[in-house]
Write a protein that holds these residues in place. Structure first.
Motif, mmCIF file in Angstrom:
data_model
loop_
_atom_site.group_PDB
_atom_site.id
_atom_site.type_symbol
_atom_site.label_atom_id
_atom_site.label_comp_id
_atom_site.label_asym_id
_atom_site.label_seq_id
_atom_site.Cartn_x
_atom_site.Cartn_y
_atom_site.Cartn_z
ATOM 1 N N ARG A 1 0.831 -1.221 0.000
ATOM 2 C CA ARG A 1 0.000 0.000 0.000
ATOM 3 C C ARG A 1 0.858 1.260 0.000
ATOM 4 O O ARG A 1 0.497 2.258 -0.596
ATOM 5 C CB ARG A 1 -0.924 0.025 1.210
ATOM 6 C CG ARG A 1 -2.089 -0.905 1.080
ATOM 7 C CD ARG A 1 -3.152 -0.673 2.115
ATOM 8 N NE ARG A 1 -2.595 -0.421 3.439
ATOM 9 C CZ ARG A 1 -3.259 0.166 4.414
ATOM 10 N NH1 ARG A 1 -4.484 0.580 4.247
ATOM 11 N NH2 ARG A 1 -2.706 0.326 5.593
ATOM 12 N N ARG A 2 1.986 1.204 0.681
ATOM 13 C CA ARG A 2 2.881 2.364 0.730
ATOM 14 C C ARG A 2 3.330 2.766 -0.674
ATOM 15 O O ARG A 2 3.458 3.937 -0.985
ATOM 16 C CB ARG A 2 4.078 2.030 1.626
ATOM 17 C CG ARG A 2 5.013 3.163 1.878
ATOM 18 C CD ARG A 2 6.046 2.882 2.976
ATOM 19 N NE ARG A 2 6.783 1.639 2.858
ATOM 20 C CZ ARG A 2 6.640 0.589 3.668
ATOM 21 N NH1 ARG A 2 5.757 0.599 4.650
ATOM 22 N NH2 ARG A 2 7.373 -0.497 3.490
ATOM 23 N N HIS A 3 3.556 1.787 -1.532
ATOM 24 C CA HIS A 3 4.062 2.077 -2.878
ATOM 25 C C HIS A 3 2.972 2.160 -3.940
ATOM 26 O O HIS A 3 3.083 2.947 -4.881
ATOM 27 C CB HIS A 3 5.099 1.025 -3.288
ATOM 28 C CG HIS A 3 6.332 1.093 -2.466
ATOM 29 N ND1 HIS A 3 7.280 2.076 -2.624
ATOM 30 C CD2 HIS A 3 6.751 0.326 -1.436
ATOM 31 C CE1 HIS A 3 8.250 1.900 -1.747
ATOM 32 N NE2 HIS A 3 7.946 0.844 -1.007
ATOM 33 N N LEU A 4 1.921 1.349 -3.813
ATOM 34 C CA LEU A 4 0.900 1.277 -4.856
ATOM 35 C C LEU A 4 -0.370 2.050 -4.526
ATOM 36 O O LEU A 4 -1.212 2.250 -5.389
ATOM 37 C CB LEU A 4 0.523 -0.182 -5.141
ATOM 38 C CG LEU A 4 1.670 -1.140 -5.486
ATOM 39 C CD1 LEU A 4 1.111 -2.498 -5.846
ATOM 40 C CD2 LEU A 4 2.561 -0.580 -6.577
ATOM 41 N N GLY A 5 -0.522 2.478 -3.278
ATOM 42 C CA GLY A 5 -1.758 3.127 -2.860
ATOM 43 C C GLY A 5 -2.784 2.084 -2.454
ATOM 44 O O GLY A 5 -2.463 0.918 -2.248
ATOM 45 N N GLU A 6 -4.019 2.510 -2.339
ATOM 46 C CA GLU A 6 -5.097 1.599 -1.944
ATOM 47 C C GLU A 6 -5.613 0.840 -3.170
ATOM 48 O O GLU A 6 -5.883 1.447 -4.201
ATOM 49 C CB GLU A 6 -6.262 2.374 -1.325
ATOM 50 C CG GLU A 6 -5.919 3.035 -0.008
ATOM 51 C CD GLU A 6 -5.688 2.042 1.114
ATOM 52 O OE1 GLU A 6 -6.313 0.959 1.122
ATOM 53 O OE2 GLU A 6 -4.857 2.348 1.989
ATOM 54 N N ILE B 1 -7.035 -5.619 -7.318
ATOM 55 C CA ILE B 1 -7.007 -4.731 -8.484
ATOM 56 C C ILE B 1 -6.417 -3.398 -8.046
ATOM 57 O O ILE B 1 -6.894 -2.777 -7.091
ATOM 58 C CB ILE B 1 -8.417 -4.515 -9.069
ATOM 59 C CG1 ILE B 1 -9.034 -5.855 -9.488
ATOM 60 C CG2 ILE B 1 -8.357 -3.545 -10.256
ATOM 61 C CD1 ILE B 1 -10.482 -5.766 -9.935
ATOM 62 N N TRP B 2 -5.387 -2.966 -8.752
ATOM 63 C CA TRP B 2 -4.695 -1.708 -8.478
ATOM 64 C C TRP B 2 -4.898 -0.770 -9.665
ATOM 65 O O TRP B 2 -4.914 -1.215 -10.815
ATOM 66 C CB TRP B 2 -3.203 -1.964 -8.271
ATOM 67 C CG TRP B 2 -2.943 -2.974 -7.197
ATOM 68 C CD1 TRP B 2 -2.904 -4.331 -7.349
ATOM 69 C CD2 TRP B 2 -2.760 -2.724 -5.816
ATOM 70 N NE1 TRP B 2 -2.678 -4.927 -6.133
ATOM 71 C CE2 TRP B 2 -2.583 -3.963 -5.173
ATOM 72 C CE3 TRP B 2 -2.702 -1.562 -5.047
ATOM 73 C CZ2 TRP B 2 -2.356 -4.083 -3.810
ATOM 74 C CZ3 TRP B 2 -2.475 -1.691 -3.688
ATOM 75 C CH2 TRP B 2 -2.309 -2.932 -3.081
ATOM 76 N N VAL B 3 -5.013 0.513 -9.403
ATOM 77 C CA VAL B 3 -5.231 1.514 -10.450
ATOM 78 C C VAL B 3 -3.952 2.331 -10.638
ATOM 79 O O VAL B 3 -3.323 2.753 -9.664
ATOM 80 C CB VAL B 3 -6.392 2.463 -10.079
ATOM 81 C CG1 VAL B 3 -6.565 3.526 -11.145
ATOM 82 C CG2 VAL B 3 -7.674 1.691 -9.884
ATOM 83 N N ALA C 1 0.962 3.051 -18.033
ATOM 84 C CA ALA C 1 1.979 2.006 -17.908
ATOM 85 C C ALA C 1 3.244 2.517 -17.223
ATOM 86 O O ALA C 1 3.872 1.786 -16.442
ATOM 87 C CB ALA C 1 2.311 1.429 -19.286
ATOM 88 N N ALA C 2 3.615 3.759 -17.471
ATOM 89 C CA ALA C 2 4.811 4.327 -16.839
ATOM 90 C C ALA C 2 4.621 4.471 -15.333
ATOM 91 O O ALA C 2 5.542 4.191 -14.550
ATOM 92 C CB ALA C 2 5.158 5.674 -17.475
ATOM 93 N N ASP C 3 3.432 4.906 -14.917
ATOM 94 C CA ASP C 3 3.123 5.017 -13.490
ATOM 95 C C ASP C 3 3.201 3.646 -12.834
ATOM 96 O O ASP C 3 3.789 3.481 -11.758
ATOM 97 C CB ASP C 3 1.738 5.638 -13.314
ATOM 98 C CG ASP C 3 1.311 5.776 -11.872
ATOM 99 O OD1 ASP C 3 2.114 6.255 -11.037
ATOM 100 O OD2 ASP C 3 0.149 5.424 -11.561
ATOM 101 N N ARG C 4 2.630 2.652 -13.494
ATOM 102 C CA ARG C 4 2.668 1.287 -12.965
ATOM 103 C C ARG C 4 4.104 0.801 -12.832
ATOM 104 O O ARG C 4 4.503 0.255 -11.799
ATOM 105 C CB ARG C 4 1.869 0.339 -13.858
ATOM 106 C CG ARG C 4 1.897 -1.106 -13.385
ATOM 107 C CD ARG C 4 1.113 -2.024 -14.345
ATOM 108 N NE ARG C 4 1.170 -3.396 -13.901
ATOM 109 C CZ ARG C 4 2.142 -4.247 -14.212
ATOM 110 N NH1 ARG C 4 3.144 -3.863 -14.989
ATOM 111 N NH2 ARG C 4 2.118 -5.484 -13.755
ATOM 112 N N ALA C 5 4.891 1.001 -13.865
ATOM 113 C CA ALA C 5 6.283 0.542 -13.853
ATOM 114 C C ALA C 5 7.076 1.214 -12.734
ATOM 115 O O ALA C 5 7.841 0.549 -12.022
ATOM 116 C CB ALA C 5 6.937 0.808 -15.207
ATOM 117 N N ALA C 6 6.897 2.512 -12.546
ATOM 118 C CA ALA C 6 7.628 3.240 -11.508
ATOM 119 C C ALA C 6 7.222 2.766 -10.114
ATOM 120 O O ALA C 6 8.081 2.533 -9.246
ATOM 121 C CB ALA C 6 7.393 4.741 -11.650
ATOM 122 N N LYS C 7 5.936 2.608 -9.888
ATOM 123 C CA LYS C 7 5.462 2.169 -8.570
ATOM 124 C C LYS C 7 5.878 0.741 -8.272
ATOM 125 O O LYS C 7 6.292 0.415 -7.151
ATOM 126 C CB LYS C 7 3.946 2.322 -8.472
ATOM 127 C CG LYS C 7 3.521 3.773 -8.342
ATOM 128 C CD LYS C 7 2.020 3.915 -8.279
ATOM 129 C CE LYS C 7 1.639 5.377 -8.075
ATOM 130 N NZ LYS C 7 0.180 5.572 -8.100
#
Length: 109
Positions: free
Chosen positions: A31-36, A54-56, A60-66
């Motif tokens: 949760r610290r890195h991906l949010g809720e 399920i994560w929002v 794709a760049a946001d997903r890769a960075a997180k």
């Protein structure tokens, strides 16, 4: 926006053990890195040895960075080690979804 839909299947009789392991060692780091997550739940009908989350992400760049930040977190790495040692998981399926063009628009009328 993209949605990362993940389904994990545990070996029979191990889902409660795995969920407790995750709650104690993985939940806060993730949760610290991906949010809720939008959803995080155990499957009640069908394959009852499974759970879904399920994560929002913005894209794709946001997903890769997180996910890279999560992968580098020592707390997450420790959880992954404990999870692998436990042998609870049988399989994992990840699906990236994009919202339908009408999703999120207000209802007419």
């Amino acid at each position: 926006m993209i949605l990362d839909h993940r389904t994990y299947t545990c070996h029979p009789g191990r889902i409660k053990k795995h969920m407790k392991l995750y709650e104690d060692h993985g939940w806060e780091a993730q949760r610290r890195h991906l949010g809720e997550p939008v959803v995080y739940g155990a499957v009640e009908t069908g394959d009852v040895n499974s759970y879904v989350h399920i994560w929002v992400y913005e894209d794709a760049a946001d997903r890769a960075a997180k996910r890279a930040a999560l992968a580098a977190d020592p707390e997450w790495q420790a959880f992954l080690k404990l999870s692998a040692e436990s042998g609870n998981l049988a399989s994992q399926v990840n699906t990236i979804l994009t919202p339908a063009p009408f999703f999120g628009k207000p209802a007419k009328g």
